[in-house]
Structures are given as C-alpha cells and as structure tokens.
Design an enzyme around this catalytic site. Sequence first.
Site, PDB file in Angstrom:
ATOM      1  N   LYS A   1       0.848  -1.194   0.000  1.00 41.95           N
ATOM      2  CA  LYS A   1       0.000   0.000   0.000  1.00 41.95           C
ATOM      3  C   LYS A   1       0.885   1.247   0.000  1.00 41.95           C
ATOM      4  CE  LYS A   1      -4.324   0.021   2.283  1.00 41.95           C
ATOM      5  NZ  LYS A   1      -5.085  -0.115   3.551  1.00 41.95           N
TER       6      LYS A   1
HETATM    7  O1  G3P Z   1      -7.958   0.505   5.460  1.00 45.94           O
HETATM    8  C1  G3P Z   1      -8.366   1.666   4.838  1.00 45.94           C
HETATM    9  C2  G3P Z   1      -9.766   2.093   5.180  1.00 45.94           C
HETATM   10  O2  G3P Z   1     -10.648   1.034   4.966  1.00 45.94           O
HETATM   11  C3  G3P Z   1      -9.913   2.742   6.532  1.00 45.94           C
HETATM   12  O3  G3P Z   1     -11.230   2.808   6.940  1.00 45.94           O
HETATM   13  O4  G3P Z   1     -12.861   3.116   8.765  1.00 45.94           O
HETATM   14  O5  G3P Z   1     -10.526   3.985   9.066  1.00 45.94           O
HETATM   15  O6  G3P Z   1     -12.100   5.094   7.492  1.00 45.94           O
HETATM   16  P1  G3P Z   1     -11.704   3.801   8.128  1.00 45.94           P
END
Ligand code: G3P
Length: 223
Positions: A83
């Site tokens: 990533k």
């Molecule tokens: O892993 C990346 C993304 O899915 C993060 O999600 O819930 O932290 O906005 P969130």
Amino acid sequence: MKLFLDTANLAEIRTMWEIGILDGVTTNPSLVAKEGRVFEDVLKEICALGVPSVSAEVVATEKEGMLKEGRYLAALHPSIYVKCPMTSAGLAATKVLAAEGIRVNMTLVFSANQALLAAKVGATYVSPFIGRLDDHGEDGMALIRDIVQIYRNYHFATQVLAASIRHPVHVLDAAKAGADIATLPYGVMEKLVTHPLTDIGLARFLKDWEKVPKSVRVSPSDR
Ligand code: G3P
C-alpha cells in the site's frame, strides 16, 4: 465482487477464512497498532492461512523510503500487496514498484482524478475511502461510480477497492456501482451473513421438524 476484511486481527481473519467468504485482507498502520504485535509476524500469519491478497502499507513519505519498504514487504510473501499513499512520492514509488512486478494498492484516495493518476502509474488496486468522504459531508459512493466509469472508458486494469466501508448498504451500493472489491470491518462482514428472518425461519423449521415421525426420518445428527 471480491470481499476483503479490513483488519489485522488474526482471529477475525481466521473466522471468515474458515467460512470461505474471504478473498483478501487489507491492513493499515492504525489497524496494526491496535493489535500490539510485530507487523511482519502478523503479515506472515495472515499469509500462512492461504489468504491470496494481503495489503501492507509503507510508512515512509519519500519515494526512496517507500521503494525500500515496498520491496521489503513484497519479499515477505507472494500474497503481499504494497500500500502506497496517494501523494507525489507515492505515485512515483508506485510507478517503479509496478514496473518491478510488485502489486501496489494506492490508498487514501479521495477524488476521481487521484484514481486516474493511480491507474496511470500502474497501481493494481485503488482504494477510495468512501466512509471518510461521507463523514466529511461528501458522497463517497458517487466517487466509486466515477472511478468505475473512468476505468471502463479507458480500459485501465486497475481494480477499484471500495474502502472505509461503514455498513452493509455501502457494500450493496459498491457492488451495484461495479467496484471490483470491497474491504470491510469484521462487524460489517458479519452483518452480511445474518438476517432476522433467516433466524426466525430456521427456528420454525426446527420446531416443525420435531413433529416429523422419527421412525421414518433420520435425525439431523445421524445424517
Ligand atoms: O484501510 C483503509 C480504510 O478502509 C480505513 O477505513 O474506517 O478507518 O475510514 P476507516
């Protein structure tokens, strides 16, 4: 549409992997920090389960540092996807890593133009964060639709990975929009499985089954 778990928790991953509905795992520094474990150990254990796609994020912010970390992470296991954040350095690093055959998941994507750039440098996945856009008062799902349209227009091979999913309707809408993948927190994936009418229906079938003469039908435990 493929379903990934957005977690670094081995128990969560193992549960969904054993059910057979898991196609991959995405991690990020925040999710790894919650586990309090060595990053490489976590990654190796996820990969050892047989999960075919495991995203691991670089934390360097300069191109050379991203390249070093990306190569290191990719060498840990053939299932690792690196990533890289959507920055100038992240784009430059992605271009080099992709040319070396390392699969990159470009993360922290919040606009269709950013997604266009990710595709142009050869990212394997692009990760638009739909929940965070919704939190910000914008329409996250509109971004998914725009990216899917743009990639179709120009036949980009980059896959759209809907990230920052908050609830099952996000999953449904991402599927309708044509996202290739959605990465879900464990709680959201659990909710995809269950429906109260399924529970009520099953309870009724089992109750009615008690009325079936047992001399002519084998019991469930003997089947
Ligand atoms: O892993 C990346 C993304 O899915 C993060 O999600 O819930 O932290 O906005 P969130």
